[in-house]
Design a protein around this motif. Sequence first.
Motif, PDB file in Angstrom:
ATOM      1  N   TYR A 168      19.008  19.095  39.259  1.00 20.19           N
ATOM      2  CA  TYR A 168      17.658  19.382  39.749  1.00 20.19           C
ATOM      3  C   TYR A 168      17.665  19.599  41.257  1.00 20.19           C
ATOM      4  N   LEU A 169      18.335  18.724  41.980  1.00 16.30           N
ATOM      5  CA  LEU A 169      18.355  18.833  43.435  1.00 16.30           C
ATOM      6  C   LEU A 169      18.980  20.146  43.880  1.00 16.30           C
ATOM      7  N   ALA A 170      19.994  20.612  43.147  1.00 13.44           N
ATOM      8  CA  ALA A 170      20.636  21.879  43.493  1.00 13.44           C
ATOM      9  C   ALA A 170      19.735  23.075  43.200  1.00 13.44           C
ATOM     10  N   ALA A 171      18.883  22.943  42.167  1.00 13.51           N
ATOM     11  CA  ALA A 171      18.044  24.068  41.745  1.00 13.51           C
ATOM     12  C   ALA A 171      16.702  24.124  42.465  1.00 13.51           C
ATOM     13  N   ALA A 172      16.278  23.005  43.056  1.00 18.22           N
ATOM     14  CA  ALA A 172      14.927  22.895  43.624  1.00 18.22           C
ATOM     15  C   ALA A 172      15.002  22.646  45.127  1.00 18.22           C
ATOM     16  N   PRO A 173      14.921  23.671  45.953  1.00 18.59           N
ATOM     17  CA  PRO A 173      15.014  23.485  47.403  1.00 18.59           C
ATOM     18  C   PRO A 173      13.856  22.702  47.993  1.00 18.59           C
ATOM     19  N   PHE A 174      12.821  22.516  47.205  1.00 19.36           N
ATOM     20  CA  PHE A 174      11.629  21.801  47.639  1.00 19.36           C
ATOM     21  C   PHE A 174      11.639  20.328  47.245  1.00 19.36           C
ATOM     22  N   ALA A 175      12.656  19.889  46.521  1.00 17.80           N
ATOM     23  CA  ALA A 175      12.654  18.541  45.951  1.00 17.80           C
ATOM     24  C   ALA A 175      12.560  17.457  47.026  1.00 17.80           C
ATOM     25  N   GLU A 176      13.355  17.573  48.056  1.00 15.81           N
ATOM     26  CA  GLU A 176      13.377  16.538  49.093  1.00 15.81           C
ATOM     27  C   GLU A 176      12.038  16.434  49.811  1.00 15.81           C
ATOM     28  N   THR A 177      11.438  17.571  50.151  1.00 23.30           N
ATOM     29  CA  THR A 177      10.142  17.554  50.832  1.00 23.30           C
ATOM     30  C   THR A 177       9.064  16.991  49.925  1.00 23.30           C
ATOM     31  N   ALA A 203      14.555  24.043  38.046  1.00 18.01           N
ATOM     32  CA  ALA A 203      13.566  24.144  39.123  1.00 18.01           C
ATOM     33  C   ALA A 203      12.137  24.077  38.606  1.00 18.01           C
ATOM     34  N   ASN A 204      11.940  24.337  37.313  1.00 21.64           N
ATOM     35  CA  ASN A 204      10.595  24.420  36.755  1.00 21.64           C
ATOM     36  C   ASN A 204      10.157  23.182  35.987  1.00 21.64           C
ATOM     37  N   VAL A 205      10.930  22.118  36.013  1.00 15.93           N
ATOM     38  CA  VAL A 205      10.513  20.914  35.295  1.00 15.93           C
ATOM     39  C   VAL A 205       9.344  20.268  36.040  1.00 15.93           C
ATOM     40  N   PRO A 206       8.483  19.523  35.335  1.00 21.94           N
ATOM     41  CA  PRO A 206       7.363  18.859  36.010  1.00 21.94           C
ATOM     42  C   PRO A 206       7.882  17.878  37.056  1.00 21.94           C
ATOM     43  N   PRO A 207       7.442  18.011  38.301  1.00 18.72           N
ATOM     44  CA  PRO A 207       7.979  17.181  39.375  1.00 18.72           C
ATOM     45  C   PRO A 207       7.181  15.907  39.606  1.00 18.72           C
ATOM     46  N   GLY A 208       7.733  15.051  40.440  1.00 20.22           N
ATOM     47  CA  GLY A 208       6.967  13.977  41.052  1.00 20.22           C
ATOM     48  C   GLY A 208       6.624  12.787  40.195  1.00 20.22           C
ATOM     49  N   ARG A 267       9.304  10.839  37.931  1.00 19.96           N
ATOM     50  CA  ARG A 267      10.382   9.914  37.599  1.00 19.96           C
ATOM     51  C   ARG A 267      11.447   9.852  38.702  1.00 19.96           C
ATOM     52  N   THR A 268      11.865   8.625  39.000  1.00 19.77           N
ATOM     53  CA  THR A 268      12.921   8.402  39.978  1.00 19.77           C
ATOM     54  C   THR A 268      14.197   9.116  39.571  1.00 19.77           C
ATOM     55  N   SER A 269      14.498   9.099  38.279  1.00 20.47           N
ATOM     56  CA  SER A 269      15.749   9.687  37.800  1.00 20.47           C
ATOM     57  C   SER A 269      15.842  11.175  38.096  1.00 20.47           C
ATOM     58  N   LEU A 270      14.706  11.878  38.162  1.00 19.00           N
ATOM     59  CA  LEU A 270      14.734  13.306  38.451  1.00 19.00           C
ATOM     60  C   LEU A 270      15.301  13.553  39.849  1.00 19.00           C
ATOM     61  N   TYR A 271      14.945  12.680  40.790  1.00 16.01           N
ATOM     62  CA  TYR A 271      15.382  12.869  42.173  1.00 16.01           C
ATOM     63  C   TYR A 271      16.768  12.275  42.426  1.00 16.01           C
ATOM     64  N   ASP A 298      12.173  34.669  47.271  1.00 14.10           N
ATOM     65  CA  ASP A 298      13.387  34.434  48.045  1.00 14.10           C
ATOM     66  C   ASP A 298      13.104  34.240  49.529  1.00 14.10           C
ATOM     67  N   SER A 299      11.821  34.122  49.902  1.00 14.23           N
ATOM     68  CA  SER A 299      11.455  33.994  51.321  1.00 14.23           C
ATOM     69  C   SER A 299      10.419  32.891  51.523  1.00 14.23           C
ATOM     70  N   VAL A 300      10.644  31.734  50.888  1.00  9.81           N
ATOM     71  CA  VAL A 300       9.698  30.632  50.988  1.00  9.81           C
ATOM     72  C   VAL A 300      10.390  29.413  51.590  1.00  9.81           C
ATOM     73  N   GLY A 301       9.761  28.847  52.611  1.00  8.57           N
ATOM     74  CA  GLY A 301      10.238  27.605  53.206  1.00  8.57           C
ATOM     75  C   GLY A 301       9.205  26.508  53.044  1.00  8.57           C
ATOM     76  N   PHE A 302       9.617  25.277  53.315  1.00  4.11           N
ATOM     77  CA  PHE A 302       8.739  24.127  53.093  1.00  4.11           C
ATOM     78  C   PHE A 302       8.788  23.188  54.293  1.00  4.11           C
ATOM     79  N   ALA A 303       7.642  22.585  54.591  1.00  8.80           N
ATOM     80  CA  ALA A 303       7.553  21.597  55.667  1.00  8.80           C
ATOM     81  C   ALA A 303       6.527  20.545  55.269  1.00  8.80           C
ATOM     82  N   LEU A 304       6.588  19.396  55.917  1.00 15.13           N
ATOM     83  CA  LEU A 304       5.623  18.340  55.643  1.00 15.13           C
ATOM     84  C   LEU A 304       4.228  18.768  56.085  1.00 15.13           C
ATOM     85  N   ALA A 305       3.210  18.175  55.479  1.00 18.19           N
ATOM     86  CA  ALA A 305       1.829  18.480  55.855  1.00 18.19           C
ATOM     87  C   ALA A 305       1.605  18.149  57.328  1.00 18.19           C
ATOM     88  N   PRO A 306       0.741  18.913  58.000  1.00 21.80           N
ATOM     89  CA  PRO A 306       0.595  18.744  59.449  1.00 21.80           C
ATOM     90  C   PRO A 306      -0.164  17.479  59.845  1.00 21.80           C
TER      91      PRO A 306
END
Length: 442
Positions: free
Chosen positions: A359-368, A343-348, A350-354, A283-291
């Motif tokens: 999925y977008l509601a369950a995966a806070p990391f999807a956009e990044t 949130a646990n489906v294999p990512p990255g 299919r276009t349809s997943l995004y 519950d304490s994880v954030g995400f950012a683009l690679a540096p």
Amino acid sequence: MTTLTRALLGATALCTAAGLAAAQDDSVTLTIATVNNGDMIRMQGLTGDFNEQHPNIELEWVTLEENVLRQRVTQDVATSGGQFDVMTIGTYEVPIWGEQGWLVPLEGMPEDWNPEDFLPSIADGLSVDGTLYAAPFYGESSMVMYRTDLMEEAGLEMPEEPTWADIEDAAAAMTDKDNEIYGICLRGKPGWGENMAFLTAMSNSFGARWFNEDWQPQFDSEAWNETFTTYLDLMNNYGPPGAASNGFNENLALFQQGKCGMWIDATVAASFVTNPDESQVADSVGFALAPNKDGVEKKGNWLWAWSLGIPSGTDAEDAAKTFIAWATGRGYTELVAETEGWANVPPGTRTSLYENEEYLAAAPFAETTLQSIEAADPTNPTVDPVPYTGVQFVAIPEFQGIGTAVGQALSAALAGQTDAEQALEQAQQITTREMTRAGYIQ
């Protein structure tokens, strides 16, 4: 989607593909080589669904650590050893092996498999002349995963697009070695797909490159020196002990245990660090683009897909295609969502997943994740021109051996056996020697 519905859909699809239907006439055993990553382990646990749909196809699994898997499948496919019917391979191997005729093209697949739905950059990396030679099980780039609670305690805020200076400041602020909290965890385990995947992507963000346009190695450049000294400074000052032995799985475990303030690694890890059943800091994880280095346009993110391919010469080609269609189809995604949560489906892949609101509601990391994948450019990986493609690897057959040897040299510096200057000198010598032997350098 219920198991019965999936069975009916699978049966319908097979009826439209006569070649695949033939696999159902007689019992057949598929031997599948795969990596011991979490998504692959989960797939093995869900294959009861496949067995219900295809009772005549038995699955035997050979699950291996990443470096060992690469060695085993490479040796087997190159020698036509015939040990495996399905191999878990990556974006590096597929185009090279496909062009050499070592893989079966994925043609004649079920109609509802819908390869047009694959993300273009992921599909392109698994194709030769527009034909897929492996199917992506999950796709990834890399990004920063960080402890939001530790950042808040330090009075810092992670930028959406951090620089390496931002990363160093955050690592220093979050490190509390007395309580076994390390500001940053990065790959140190040697291997072309382990520490060199990270360091090659990182080097792009400093303006470094493996080779100039004449295939001359560039480890003696200032850009590589700055890359590697920055990496060593981060790890020696703020990293965990024994980091030279840590790869993806080891750092994942450390982060889940709350011992890493930051971890820069594969985007696929996001679902595991935010899963409360597996992660103490979910519950304490954030995400950012690679540096990137301030003033350098390239970021340190890579592009990869762990994929399923069929070695040429297998006597179970139709059954292998049936399995791959199941494992990489949208039905499998829905199965994971039904049993494990969206949130646990294999990512990255299919276009349809995004485009899926659940999925977008369950995966806070999807956009990044999607932003990172789409930003990686294998044809233009670094600042200066290069004669190769590949972001965290060089897409030539010799790279496996060279990358692993260089990875060992650089890992030795992290372990304190040499210093940065000696390690880079050794990397330069190794690469020059092997590229000369291979005929790239005249």
